[in-house]
Design an enzyme around this catalytic site. Sequence first.
Site, PDB file in Angstrom:
ATOM      1  N   LYS A  30      -9.605 -93.647 -38.241  1.00 53.79           N
ATOM      2  CA  LYS A  30      -8.553 -92.768 -37.718  1.00 53.79           C
ATOM      3  C   LYS A  30      -7.573 -93.623 -36.921  1.00 53.79           C
ATOM      4  CE  LYS A  30      -8.001 -88.512 -34.931  1.00 53.79           C
ATOM      5  NZ  LYS A  30      -8.702 -87.443 -34.196  1.00 53.79           N
ATOM      6  N   SER A  75      -7.610 -82.565 -35.468  1.00 54.27           N
ATOM      7  CA  SER A  75      -6.613 -83.610 -35.619  1.00 54.27           C
ATOM      8  C   SER A  75      -6.996 -84.699 -36.618  1.00 54.27           C
ATOM      9  CB  SER A  75      -6.357 -84.264 -34.259  1.00 54.27           C
ATOM     10  OG  SER A  75      -7.511 -84.942 -33.792  1.00 54.27           O
ATOM     11  N   SER A 116     -11.932 -81.672 -33.374  1.00 49.21           N
ATOM     12  CA  SER A 116     -11.138 -82.426 -34.358  1.00 49.21           C
ATOM     13  C   SER A 116     -11.914 -83.226 -35.383  1.00 49.21           C
ATOM     14  CB  SER A 116     -10.190 -83.370 -33.637  1.00 49.21           C
ATOM     15  OG  SER A 116      -9.062 -82.659 -33.216  1.00 49.21           O
TER      16      SER A 116
HETATM   17  N1  GLN Z   1      -7.406 -78.662 -31.795  1.00 47.61           N
HETATM   18  C1  GLN Z   1      -7.757 -79.060 -30.448  1.00 47.61           C
HETATM   19  C2  GLN Z   1      -6.518 -79.475 -29.690  1.00 47.61           C
HETATM   20  O1  GLN Z   1      -5.457 -79.409 -30.249  1.00 47.61           O
HETATM   21  C3  GLN Z   1      -8.778 -80.152 -30.479  1.00 47.61           C
HETATM   22  C4  GLN Z   1      -8.204 -81.469 -30.779  1.00 47.61           C
HETATM   23  C5  GLN Z   1      -9.228 -82.567 -30.795  1.00 47.61           C
HETATM   24  O2  GLN Z   1     -10.423 -82.309 -30.870  1.00 47.61           O
HETATM   25  N2  GLN Z   1      -8.737 -83.781 -30.697  1.00 47.61           N
HETATM   26  O3  GLN Z   1      -6.587 -79.867 -28.565  1.00 47.61           O
END
Ligand code: GLN
Length: 487
Positions: free
Chosen positions: A79, A154, A178
């Site tokens: 990532k 994400s 995410s």
């Molecule tokens: N969707 C969540 C956010 O926007 C979690 C994101 C994540 O786990 N990095 O904060």
Amino acid sequence: MTDLHKRTLSELAGGLEAGDFSSVELTQALLDRIGAHDETLNAFVTVTGDEALAAAERADAARAAGEGGALNGLPIVHKDIFCTEGVKTTCGSKMLDNFVSPYDATIVERMAAAGAVVLGKANMDEFAMGSSNETSFYGPVKNPWDLARSPGGSSGGSAAAVAARLAPAATATDTGGSIRQPAALTGTLGIKPTYGRVSRYGMIAFASSLDQAGVITRSAEDAARLLGVMAGFDERDSTSIDEPVPDYVGALGTSLDGLKVGVVRQHFDEGLDGDTGARTREAIAVLESLGAKAVEVDMPNIDLSVPTYYVVAPAECSSNLSRFDGVRFGYRAPDPEDLLDLYCRSRGEGFGDEVKRRIMTGTYVLSAGYYDAYYLKAQQVRHLIADDFKNAFEDVDVIAGPTTPTPAFRLGAKVDDPITMYLNDIYTIGANLGGFPALSVPCGFVKGLPVGLHLVGHHFDEATLLRCAHAYEQTTTWHTACPEAFE
Ligand code: GLN
């Protein structure tokens, strides 16, 4: 050999070991696939073809000499939140579009030392803020199961690359879901280890008390292999915990005799799509057929996890992201009038809308007049939620439920409605707030789209989660399903 991309990481390890093909052949085959499909999917920010082939050559030479680590010659994707020496690390943001890290993140270093071959850096929501990959400066990633839909976020690039068989595995990070949410929406397995289990050194910070690195793979066994390499104490991360790392692969088995599975009552309410709920219940029934015993558990505070998270995470991110000021590194606005103009325009132009929304929310909840009402209150509720898990774990070994409320949604469907977007993580955020390990394993389809079973474990008990998912995979085929266009 034309089917190398179809194999799991563990199958590829066996093939390399047997000398059926070389790492160079394997790496080239996957680079060809990335070349053929990534224009459609947009799963990569950077493809490191030359570096990958050179690493594959070194891995082949090591194998020929009877050397090489646990991942020798196996291709992976990182990532783009993990710092990679000499390779651009963007975190999905214009702010870091020109950032070439001078050092490797600990997990990057550990995986490289084990012989892994890095195919490239995966697209992601900007600074990991998002649930659809639509906040990326590099544009949304497409879901291989339906190109009009989001792969989740994400870690959408990591999930899409693995689901489309462009790579057998990818690293990912999880602050509120995410890793697990995109895994569920793409029919892959994603595991977020216990907070402190995997080093955060060199992983660009979003919300430091919640962020944790993990992997997205096509089987529990593959996740076990990778986690064994990534996990373990790192003196460069002050929150890393010095706990022995068990043999995750060795812990896999097929029986779940005596395992107690807690099913959270609050997770099956009106917010859950009916078919997704049905797949979850069917999956829990499979666990029971393997010897597990399911019991209902009550988590009275779990419904507060989304609002709690959206105070704590923005608060931490507003502090973490203050370093991106156009001076030390990152985007710098051209021709500033003075210092203030430099700061304002660099941040104004370098960050996207969602990141700005979080920074503003975070700054607000931390400001003198509101700190007690919001931030302090959220920290108190966070404890209550963690206690809900601890109480449940008095009686059960794992907690099971749906990973997401629905299958993958259409790109564009939620971008203008942050609250609806935030509710995607309603079942996953609790594990981050309490630091518990959790995974999502494919458990069926809803109208042709994959969904996942969510399992949360005791602190440092990733092994039980992996054992559960592995046993489940031995009697189901959901994890082997491949999107038609990517066979
Ligand atoms: N969707 C969540 C956010 O926007 C979690 C994101 C994540 O786990 N990095 O904060």
